[in-house]
Scaffold this active site. Sequence first.
Site, short mmCIF file in Angstrom:
data_model
loop_
_atom_site.label_atom_id
_atom_site.label_comp_id
_atom_site.label_asym_id
_atom_site.label_seq_id
_atom_site.Cartn_x
_atom_site.Cartn_y
_atom_site.Cartn_z
N GLY B 249 -5.21 5.57 -5.59
CA GLY B 249 -4.62 6.73 -6.27
C GLY B 249 -4.47 6.53 -7.77
O GLY B 249 -4.69 7.44 -8.54
N ILE B 476 -1.80 1.26 -0.85
CA ILE B 476 -2.85 2.04 -1.50
C ILE B 476 -4.06 1.17 -1.83
O ILE B 476 -4.94 1.58 -2.58
CB ILE B 476 -2.32 2.72 -2.78
CG1 ILE B 476 -1.74 1.67 -3.75
CG2 ILE B 476 -1.26 3.76 -2.42
CD1 ILE B 476 -1.38 2.25 -5.12
N GLY B 707 5.63 -7.91 -9.61
CA GLY B 707 4.67 -6.81 -9.45
C GLY B 707 3.44 -7.02 -10.33
O GLY B 707 3.49 -7.74 -11.32
N GLY B 709 0.32 -4.45 -10.39
CA GLY B 709 -0.71 -3.41 -10.47
C GLY B 709 -1.09 -2.96 -11.87
O GLY B 709 -2.25 -2.67 -12.14
N GLU B 710 -0.12 -2.87 -12.77
CA GLU B 710 -0.41 -2.22 -14.06
C GLU B 710 -0.85 -3.20 -15.16
O GLU B 710 -1.70 -2.87 -15.97
CB GLU B 710 0.82 -1.47 -14.61
CG GLU B 710 1.83 -0.99 -13.62
CD GLU B 710 1.40 0.24 -12.84
OE1 GLU B 710 1.68 0.27 -11.64
OE2 GLU B 710 0.78 1.13 -13.41
#
Lengths: 233, 744
Positions: B249, B476, B707, B709-710
């Site tokens: 996404g 995802i 985290g 992802g970014e």
Amino acid sequence: MADKDDKRPDHDDQGKGRARGVEIHDARAPSRRNFLKSVGATSLAAATAPAWARVGYVNHDEQEPQDKRADEGEAPAKGTQRITLNVNGQAHTLDVTPNMVLLDVLRHQLALTGTKKGCDIGQCGACTVHVNGVSINSCLSLAVMHDGDEVTTVEGLGQNGKLHPIQQAFLDHDAYQCGYCTPGQMMSAVAILNDAEVASDDAAVREAMSGNICRCGAYKNILSAIQTARKNV
Amino acid sequence: MTETIIGHRTTRVDGELKLTGKADYTSDHNLPNQAYGYPVPSTIACGKLLELDIDEARQAPGVIEIVHRGNFPQLQPSDNNPACGTAARLYRSPSTMAEQNKVGEVRLPFEDDGIHYEGQYIALVVADTFEHARAAARLVKARYEVHEAVPGLFSTDDEGEEAGDEAVSRGDPAGAYETAPVKLDQTYTIAMETHMAMEMHASIATWEDDRLTIYESTQGVVFQRNALAQIFGIPPEKVTVIAHYIGSGFGSKLFMWPHAVMTAVASRMVGRPVKTVLSRQQNFCNAGNRPASRQHVRMAADRDGKLLSIRHDSQNETSFIDSYTESIGSGTPRAYACDNVSVSQRRVQVNHGTPTSMRAPGEVSGSVALEIAMDELAIELGMDPLELRRKNFAERDPTADLPWSGNHLRECWDDASRRFGWEKRNPEIGSMRDGHEIIGWGMADATWEAMRSHCKARVELRADGKVQVACGTQDIGTGTYTIVAQTAAELTGVPLSRIEVKLGDSMLPAGPLSGGSMATATVLPAVAGATRDVIEQLKQIAIADGAPFAGKEADSLEFKNGELSDGSRSVSFVDILNAVPRGMVEGEASAAPGDEQDKFSFRSFGAHFVEIRWDPGISRLRVSRVVSTIDIGRAINPLTAKNQVEGAIVMGMGMGMFEETEYDPAGNIYNNNYADYVVPVHADIPDIEVELLDNPDYNFNEFGARGVGEIGITGMAAAISNAVYHATGKRIRDMPIKIADLID
């Protein structure tokens, strides 16, 4: 990529190999001639109304009654053409309208949803399947073109419950993230590994795989997986 | 605790399903008696829908219904609208993060006759087959009143509206700038980007009485459930949203888009399930984008390179129907030690669909301008760009006056620059060559804040030997299934093969969005809590009369390798459950951030070093090498975490070199497909060498994970642009870099 391609011993043959599958003199391969032949026949049969006017999906997953499935004993419904698709070693007789796309027939009628739709216009590679051993974008191919063809999808890669070496390599190398492009990546990878015209160096594999987009960007691991699977295919 | 599974490379527990075609993505579901929806898009970008001619489409084969403004339930109850049934009225979702009902576009489908962007839905054709729906959709005709469109940020003089809550200021940035000896004043732009998730947006909706079930490709089943409940005015318990597998996404599937509402209404109208899969072209219009942005950076330093002032003023596009703010400068006040800093943000309305979060929203855009500006300043000062950054390292978070919980940026610089060979860089422009090619080396910092929200989870120990973990979050593609299984395996000692993970269903205990790099830090503490709870529950069962440890104290028992032990005797949970007998025992927990945010500032840091090759003879630009070191605290699964960073680097290459959603002057997108909207493909991929430092951040959560992802995308486009400058002497401040920018 060209700098490394120059080192390929078969440089002179470049371009021929991958196009071989669409040469029109190969009757079993997807070809322009087959396409014209099949569409022509259907167009004649359905002269008056749009050919797709009167049919639903003949064996829509779960809900369509069995008796609506194409049956050798009955003539195909008007506007449809009866074809046999040999998918993953199993023959399926289907009545299809001329605008039904191979990808949609696999997904909607045969419930083989492993093959994915990512663009529907032949740009992303997610729908890659093998037809008579040649990899194609199934979204660019009408089902009527494939009467009698052997189709292999991701569901047919593994044998006897065992992962195909490319599947095992993708697992081990984490050659995916979301997994949506993965069936197409693997189908292209198998085709490339079986294609003597594609050199085995990283640059050649990257070039040959470039029709399969991975938006998660797992390209590095996909390459590693393909090069590992090379030893076992 | 010695971790044996957490922190170790683990192949995905859902891997075989994905690799054999069995993983069920949204459009893979086909429900009994399902009909197919095919949206009809507006062909103009601005104006009014005057007339919709659906007669021909209505007569087309297989058509069941055409949903449009004339028969769609409106915000006000409508008496003359029998097609809508009794519950004819719809409501807008309040669309808040706090209530977890945020949507991508607040306006309901067909709410008024205004056309605000190209591709806005004007009808939905529902037919018995996909082919019939698609064919009939092309027969719908519309007549419009066409107004002049604002095709984009770079085509308007509109300064936009100030987003007041984005403004940050400390010290006296204007005054410090005026008196500083070395100054920089530049403007940077970034083109609009589209997420291009491989799986297209899709909904399958079905009603059973007043209960709605919807399969959706979403990054937030709970958010979508809450939003649909608001829109239909029904209790959330009556809405189920399912997303077992998502074809990624990148932000575009965080918040619900109008196709889901349209499909749910259509299903209610026709009384059967309706499946709508947006075409690739529609995905460009109606499902968010990273808005184009313009950034004005004014920066000043003393002659030694000490930063004296940073002013970072940005504009982003928003739509005419929603007010979307891209927090572009949000990372700037924390990036470097500087006493005088200000940040502002303005929104400019254009005739595009509403923008939304796209991977590292805001900060990645900000990092383009800030990190190119740092490179420019270094050159102005005659300093090495890495040295300039070292000189301005922020020892504490300058905005909150809090210590960093863990800032290992210096280690990242050291490690990545060493592996890259940065000390061999000749700073002279165009000085490094290899045959025909000019080599450029550039670097930039990467950063992303660490966030955590609240989460519930349930764990069951079952008499059949399985451990089931359930949480209403989703995977995802980031590997959530696997890290949840790793957590349960670590705490129970039960092998991964006997752990089942259930995600992607709003009926499960409420979990977070898959976004913002916060799923891991949010979900795992809840899973751990539920696992500990179920072990406690098992102990209570085990000490009851007649049970294997009858008469023992619960505290005297230890759970290891799937067995309870009193020190002399061990009994597996399967034997305990069967002895009682019980089919299963369950534990639950919820977890939320505590007061740690008041004590520490939580951010991740990293550095990218990029080599590009420019061949002026054939005008070819390629990224040939990327070396990155990133500190994300603890990587729960280094195999999947590294993969994500590599993927983010690839997307950063797209931002720097390829990606641009292009509009014509009338506001119509003319590259709405994978061939013309260029994303990186296999042949573009250089050698990418990522190292993840392992510095668990236990202040943040018990697993030390911040985290992943970014962060990998931040700084990438700037590092490429800086490398291009080093090779060519051309300073490209407009992303993506185009070959035409480099040709003499």
